[in-house]
Scaffold this motif. Structure first.
Motif, PDB file in Angstrom:
ATOM      1  N   GLU A 197       0.786  -1.151  -0.034  1.00 43.29           N
ATOM      2  CA  GLU A 197      -0.107  -0.188   0.114  1.00 43.29           C
ATOM      3  C   GLU A 197       0.750   1.278   0.164  1.00 43.29           C
ATOM      4  O   GLU A 197       1.915   1.304   0.791  1.00 43.29           O
ATOM      5  CB  GLU A 197      -0.944   0.120   1.248  1.00 43.29           C
ATOM      6  N   MET A 198       0.259   2.412  -0.896  1.00 39.74           N
ATOM      7  CA  MET A 198       1.032   3.640  -0.809  1.00 39.74           C
ATOM      8  C   MET A 198       1.094   4.105   0.896  1.00 39.74           C
ATOM      9  O   MET A 198       0.183   4.208   1.334  1.00 39.74           O
ATOM     10  CB  MET A 198       0.188   4.559  -1.645  1.00 39.74           C
ATOM     11  N   CYS A 199       2.215   4.793   0.999  1.00 37.26           N
ATOM     12  CA  CYS A 199       2.250   5.195   2.515  1.00 37.26           C
ATOM     13  C   CYS A 199       3.293   6.249   2.528  1.00 37.26           C
ATOM     14  O   CYS A 199       4.437   6.139   2.028  1.00 37.26           O
ATOM     15  CB  CYS A 199       2.572   3.973   3.503  1.00 37.26           C
ATOM     16  N   THR A 200       3.017   7.540   3.011  1.00 31.92           N
ATOM     17  CA  THR A 200       4.057   8.773   3.164  1.00 31.92           C
ATOM     18  C   THR A 200       3.897   8.993   4.918  1.00 31.92           C
ATOM     19  O   THR A 200       3.356   8.432   5.539  1.00 31.92           O
ATOM     20  CB  THR A 200       3.588   9.829   2.364  1.00 31.92           C
ATOM     21  N   ARG A 201       5.005   9.869   4.883  1.00 36.49           N
ATOM     22  CA  ARG A 201       4.877  10.170   6.212  1.00 36.49           C
ATOM     23  C   ARG A 201       5.432  11.649   6.628  1.00 36.49           C
ATOM     24  O   ARG A 201       6.167  12.357   5.569  1.00 36.49           O
ATOM     25  CB  ARG A 201       6.035   9.435   7.057  1.00 36.49           C
ATOM     26  N   PHE A 202       5.247  12.288   7.786  1.00 36.21           N
ATOM     27  CA  PHE A 202       5.820  13.686   8.019  1.00 36.21           C
ATOM     28  C   PHE A 202       6.438  13.465   9.181  1.00 36.21           C
ATOM     29  O   PHE A 202       5.765  13.083  10.188  1.00 36.21           O
ATOM     30  CB  PHE A 202       4.702  14.749   8.220  1.00 36.21           C
ATOM     31  N   PRO A 203       7.689  13.610   9.344  1.00 38.32           N
ATOM     32  CA  PRO A 203       8.648  13.469  10.631  1.00 38.32           C
ATOM     33  C   PRO A 203       9.182  14.516  11.349  1.00 38.32           C
ATOM     34  O   PRO A 203      10.490  14.827  11.051  1.00 38.32           O
ATOM     35  CB  PRO A 203       9.697  12.762   9.924  1.00 38.32           C
ATOM     36  N   PRO A 204       8.238  15.472  12.017  1.00 38.80           N
ATOM     37  CA  PRO A 204       9.024  16.500  12.793  1.00 38.80           C
ATOM     38  C   PRO A 204       9.767  15.975  13.707  1.00 38.80           C
ATOM     39  O   PRO A 204       9.411  15.142  14.835  1.00 38.80           O
ATOM     40  CB  PRO A 204       7.532  17.308  13.050  1.00 38.80           C
ATOM     41  N   GLU A 205      10.584  17.006  14.182  1.00 38.80           N
ATOM     42  CA  GLU A 205      11.366  16.880  15.371  1.00 38.80           C
ATOM     43  C   GLU A 205      10.495  17.534  16.536  1.00 38.80           C
ATOM     44  O   GLU A 205      10.354  18.748  16.233  1.00 38.80           O
ATOM     45  CB  GLU A 205      12.866  17.293  15.361  1.00 38.80           C
ATOM     46  N   PRO A 206      10.215  17.008  17.807  1.00 40.02           N
ATOM     47  CA  PRO A 206       9.552  17.715  18.894  1.00 40.02           C
ATOM     48  C   PRO A 206      10.416  18.770  19.452  1.00 40.02           C
ATOM     49  O   PRO A 206      10.408  18.578  20.641  1.00 40.02           O
ATOM     50  CB  PRO A 206       8.936  16.585  19.691  1.00 40.02           C
ATOM     51  N   ILE A 242       6.997   2.587   4.781  1.00 37.70           N
ATOM     52  CA  ILE A 242       6.837   3.812   3.975  1.00 37.70           C
ATOM     53  C   ILE A 242       7.252   3.669   2.554  1.00 37.70           C
ATOM     54  O   ILE A 242       8.261   2.886   2.149  1.00 37.70           O
ATOM     55  CB  ILE A 242       7.660   5.032   4.652  1.00 37.70           C
ATOM     56  N   THR A 243       6.353   4.015   1.536  1.00 39.84           N
ATOM     57  CA  THR A 243       6.730   3.812   0.102  1.00 39.84           C
ATOM     58  C   THR A 243       7.657   4.963  -0.454  1.00 39.84           C
ATOM     59  O   THR A 243       8.528   4.823  -0.932  1.00 39.84           O
ATOM     60  CB  THR A 243       5.443   3.537  -0.654  1.00 39.84           C
ATOM     61  N   TYR A 244       7.186   6.291   0.017  1.00 39.49           N
ATOM     62  CA  TYR A 244       7.808   7.511  -0.358  1.00 39.49           C
ATOM     63  C   TYR A 244       8.276   8.590   0.709  1.00 39.49           C
ATOM     64  O   TYR A 244       7.145   8.600   1.445  1.00 39.49           O
ATOM     65  CB  TYR A 244       6.913   7.978  -1.575  1.00 39.49           C
ATOM     66  N   SER A 245       9.299   8.777   0.952  1.00 37.59           N
ATOM     67  CA  SER A 245       9.834   9.758   1.982  1.00 37.59           C
ATOM     68  C   SER A 245       9.634  11.267   1.091  1.00 37.59           C
ATOM     69  O   SER A 245      10.629  11.473   0.284  1.00 37.59           O
ATOM     70  CB  SER A 245      10.944   9.532   2.474  1.00 37.59           C
ATOM     71  N   LEU A 246       8.850  11.968   1.422  1.00 37.79           N
ATOM     72  CA  LEU A 246       8.490  13.155   0.518  1.00 37.79           C
ATOM     73  C   LEU A 246       9.077  14.151   1.480  1.00 37.79           C
ATOM     74  O   LEU A 246       8.710  14.505   2.399  1.00 37.79           O
ATOM     75  CB  LEU A 246       7.261  13.283   0.124  1.00 37.79           C
ATOM     76  N   CYS A 247      10.142  14.941   0.764  1.00 33.75           N
ATOM     77  CA  CYS A 247      10.846  16.075   2.046  1.00 33.75           C
ATOM     78  C   CYS A 247      11.052  17.270   0.958  1.00 33.75           C
ATOM     79  O   CYS A 247      11.278  17.075  -0.224  1.00 33.75           O
ATOM     80  CB  CYS A 247      12.002  15.433   2.492  1.00 33.75           C
ATOM     81  N   SER A 248      11.560  18.049   1.634  1.00 32.46           N
ATOM     82  CA  SER A 248      11.891  19.518   0.845  1.00 32.46           C
ATOM     83  C   SER A 248      13.175  19.616   0.107  1.00 32.46           C
ATOM     84  O   SER A 248      14.113  18.542   0.496  1.00 32.46           O
ATOM     85  CB  SER A 248      11.601  20.722   1.838  1.00 32.46           C
ATOM     86  N   ILE A 249      13.496  20.446  -0.722  1.00 28.55           N
ATOM     87  CA  ILE A 249      14.525  20.384  -1.720  1.00 28.55           C
ATOM     88  C   ILE A 249      15.964  20.190  -1.074  1.00 28.55           C
ATOM     89  O   ILE A 249      16.888  19.695  -1.407  1.00 28.55           O
ATOM     90  CB  ILE A 249      14.330  21.488  -2.753  1.00 28.55           C
ATOM     91  N   SER A 305      12.597  -4.085  -1.139  1.00 30.25           N
ATOM     92  CA  SER A 305      11.600  -3.088  -1.598  1.00 30.25           C
ATOM     93  C   SER A 305      11.885  -1.876  -0.865  1.00 30.25           C
ATOM     94  O   SER A 305      10.830  -1.312   0.023  1.00 30.25           O
ATOM     95  CB  SER A 305      10.295  -3.742  -1.626  1.00 30.25           C
ATOM     96  N   PRO A 306      12.936  -1.255  -0.635  1.00 32.75           N
ATOM     97  CA  PRO A 306      13.081  -0.135  -0.073  1.00 32.75           C
ATOM     98  C   PRO A 306      12.162   1.085  -0.164  1.00 32.75           C
ATOM     99  O   PRO A 306      12.030   1.469  -1.491  1.00 32.75           O
ATOM    100  CB  PRO A 306      14.573   0.479  -0.203  1.00 32.75           C
ATOM    101  N   PRO A 307      11.848   2.046   0.676  1.00 33.79           N
ATOM    102  CA  PRO A 307      11.318   3.219   0.437  1.00 33.79           C
ATOM    103  C   PRO A 307      12.104   4.322  -0.460  1.00 33.79           C
ATOM    104  O   PRO A 307      13.296   4.019  -0.620  1.00 33.79           O
ATOM    105  CB  PRO A 307      11.011   3.962   1.750  1.00 33.79           C
ATOM    106  N   ARG A 308      11.637   5.204  -0.973  1.00 34.48           N
ATOM    107  CA  ARG A 308      12.231   6.125  -1.964  1.00 34.48           C
ATOM    108  C   ARG A 308      12.029   7.348  -1.577  1.00 34.48           C
ATOM    109  O   ARG A 308      10.961   8.070  -1.203  1.00 34.48           O
ATOM    110  CB  ARG A 308      11.644   5.801  -3.489  1.00 34.48           C
ATOM    111  N   GLN A 309      13.174   8.356  -1.371  1.00 38.55           N
ATOM    112  CA  GLN A 309      13.083   9.525  -1.188  1.00 38.55           C
ATOM    113  C   GLN A 309      12.781  10.377  -2.427  1.00 38.55           C
ATOM    114  O   GLN A 309      13.593  10.310  -3.411  1.00 38.55           O
ATOM    115  CB  GLN A 309      14.345  10.268  -0.536  1.00 38.55           C
ATOM    116  N   ARG A 310      12.003  11.363  -2.430  1.00 39.92           N
ATOM    117  CA  ARG A 310      11.664  12.329  -3.513  1.00 39.92           C
ATOM    118  C   ARG A 310      11.429  13.828  -2.675  1.00 39.92           C
ATOM    119  O   ARG A 310      10.871  13.823  -1.831  1.00 39.92           O
ATOM    120  CB  ARG A 310      10.429  12.014  -4.409  1.00 39.92           C
ATOM    121  N   GLU A 311      11.785  14.979  -3.623  1.00 43.97           N
ATOM    122  CA  GLU A 311      11.911  15.975  -2.997  1.00 43.97           C
ATOM    123  C   GLU A 311      10.982  17.203  -3.849  1.00 43.97           C
ATOM    124  O   GLU A 311      10.796  16.851  -5.051  1.00 43.97           O
ATOM    125  CB  GLU A 311      13.576  16.653  -3.217  1.00 43.97           C
ATOM    126  N   PHE A 312      10.377  17.877  -2.899  1.00 44.43           N
ATOM    127  CA  PHE A 312       9.351  18.966  -3.489  1.00 44.43           C
ATOM    128  C   PHE A 312      10.290  20.288  -3.267  1.00 44.43           C
ATOM    129  O   PHE A 312      11.140  20.422  -2.433  1.00 44.43           O
ATOM    130  CB  PHE A 312       8.109  18.900  -3.132  1.00 44.43           C
TER     131      PHE A 312
END
Length: 552
Positions: A23-32, A221-228, A248-255
């Motif tokens: 299943e497609m899965c993304t995440r948001f990983p903030p430091e508290p 996680i399938t996609y680790s979407l993070c800033s550029i 089947s590792p997750p993939r990092q892509r940037e926006f």
């Protein structure tokens, strides 16, 4: 603006040719270690909407592997803010610290494979050995330690045998790599400090670039979407997964990274402002934190609309913050009641109006939407108008009240200024004496005469007193402070104006603390959740009726 969602298209193309089989899965990983801001909202939106568009899941995972600055208060605030935004992760809330054992075992595996070593260089020595952008680095003198020696030392680090900062575990990659992130980066460091979740169970903590891909793999996680800015970190992300033989590792892509004019979203800078007494805490309405936007009165719908208007960006992009104000105005202009309030009152006595008489006038709630109905507004002999709505010697084009001339009181009558009362010592105007024409009552259909000006008012007998807080840009410049610069010189001393003793029609008492309203001619307002109470009403101006930020 609203560009095509390049990220969604990229992912759709990739999984069409190389499906994950899960299943497609993304995440948001903030430091508290701080509060979310408007840039965080953009990253959350990107991860959430990509997953939702492809029928997948969205995870919130706290990157809590540094005990020095993290706090449960930040965790709770982040969860609350994300849910408020409308991006609820549901049961999928995770903590990097929960994976400590797995991450440690993977580090042992890297050592056993000859891909990691314990290094005794000091931080300054490590910087020297690292090289520069134009010169390759040098191998650490400890790089040649045997697997057995590294395993022993790493176990001793975990057992607390060494002091904070005395040893680190480093990846063994390539000190001549043109990518500085690949020059034997640190994977673990020693920190003897209490962790808000694990207490003193650990004294070694993984670096984000090492822990991040492992945590993604554990969660599926399938996609680790993070800033550029993380693009140069992607080779290390892939290296960790490859050397650990993750299937089947997750993939990092940037926006693209979002910046806004007039605000700074650097967590370090925001911390200095909030903790240094320069603003009223992390929820100060002048800050770009979600807590600040919430207290100021922005709605989650307006923020989501703003992000949608921006669209999917590929690189660093600066957006005028007035677009955010515009999105809120579009939401509020047809849904809020327009209330009359006088911020800087000038007393007006209508000398020919009966004493001790109160008249209830029917006034529309919103000119944009007749469906919002009408309300009764009390009118009496003594009223307040804005000081700016009267001038003794006005310039050409002034269409409000002046001596000997008429204006319309909104929803009421024409009045004419007959006399100006001044303070005998200062000469300040303290009161006006006017007359009214009873034949000019609004809504009667009489109104044969016309006047150019209409002003708002509040009955002195019935008005509710309140304090009003008006906001402008916090900073004169949003460029990053230069080395050695005193950034406090950039603070705008007029970013907050507190108007005490405003007089507002009594309808305001019927407006709940959660609801917004418009003050005629002044903008959109809400109750200040921090300072308003039963004894003292305090209202924040969310936005003026028109953009003023770019007019200065």
């Amino acid at each position: 603006m609203n560009n095509d969602n390049f990220m969604l298209k990229l992912i759709e193309d990739e999984i069409a040719s190389e499906p994950f089989g899960r299943e497609m899965c993304t995440r948001f990983p903030p430091e508290p270690n701080g509060y979310l801001h408007i840039g965080s909202a953009y990253a959350i939106h990107t991860n959430y909407t990509v997953a939702a568009s492809l029928g997948g899941k969205f995870h919130l995972r706290f990157d809590d592997t540094n005990p020095l600055k993290e706090d449960i208060a930040y965790v709770n605030a982040i969860i609350e803010d994300i849910k408020w935004l409308g991006y609820d992760p549901g049961p999928h809330i995770y903590y990097g610290s929960d994976y400590s054992e797995e991450i440690y075992r993977y580090a042992v595996k890297l050592i056993e494979g000859g891909n990691a070593f314990v290094c005794d260089l000091s931080p300054s020595e490590m910087t020297e050995y690292r090289g520069t952008l134009t010169e390759p680095g040098r191998n650490s003198p400890y790089r040649g330690r045997t697997v057995e020696e590294n395993l022993k030392l790493f176990a001793e680090m975990k057992a607390g045998k060494y002091g904070s900062g005395t040893k680190v575990l480093r990846a063994k990659i390539d000190m001549s790599s043109p990518n500085m992130n690949m020059r034997d980066p640190v994977l673990y460091r020693i920190i003897h400090a209490e962790h808000y979740r694990t207490g003193d169970a650990w004294c070694i903590y993984p670096m984000y670039d090492y822990a991040h891909p492992i945590q993604d793999a554990i969660e599926g996680i399938t996609y680790s979407l993070c800033s550029i800015e993380f693009k140069d970190h992607r080779p290390l992300y892939d290296w960790v997964l490859r050397e650990l033989a993750i299937v089947s590792p997750p993939r990092q892509r940037e926006f693209g990274r979002l910046s806004l004019t007039g605000v700074v979203t650097s967590k370090r800078f925001l911390r200095q402002l909030a903790l240094g007494g320069h603003v009223d805490g992390w929820d100060d309405p002048r800050l770009p934190t979600l807590r600040g936007f919430r207290r100021r009165g922005f709605t989650p719908e307006s923020i989501r609309r703003f992000i949608t208007e921006i669209g999917s960006i590929r690189s660093q992009s600066t957006v005028d913050i007035s677009l955010l104000d515009h999105c809120l105005r579009q939401e509020l202009k047809g849904t809020t009641v327009s209330v009359m309030g006088v911020l800087r009152p000038l007393k007006v006595v209508i000398t020919n109006y009966p004493e001790n008489q109160t008249e209830l006038l029917l006034i529309e709630n919103n000119s944009e939407d007749p469906g919002l109905g009408h309300r009764e507004v009390p009118f009496s002999r003594t009223i307040y108008i804005e000081q700016d709505d009267f001038m003794e010697l006005p310039p050409a084009g002034f269409h409000r009240l002046r001596p000997g001339e008429e204006v319309r009181l909104k929803g009421a009558y024409f009045i004419r200024c007959e006399d100006v009362i001044k303070d005998g010592e200062t000469g300040e105007i303290v009161e006006l004496h006017c007359t009214y024409d009873p034949r000019t009552k609004s809504g009667t259909g009489f109104n044969e005469r016309k006047v150019k000006g209409t002003i708002h008012w509040a009955s002195a007998e019935h008005a509710v007193q309140a304090d009003v807080r008006l906001y402008e840009k916090l900073l004169h410049s949003d460029a990053p402070p230069e080395e050695g610069e005193d950034w406090t010189d950039r603070l705008n001393p007029e970013s907050l104006t507190v108007v005490e003793g405003a007089m507002i029609e009594p309808y305001i008492l019927r407006v709940s603390s959660e609801h917004k309203f418009q003050l005629f001619r002044h903008g959109y307002f809400c109750s200040d959740s921090k300072h308003s109470n039963a004894e003292r009403l305090v209202f924040n101006r969310i936005v003026p009726l028109k953009d003023t930020w770019n007019k200065k």
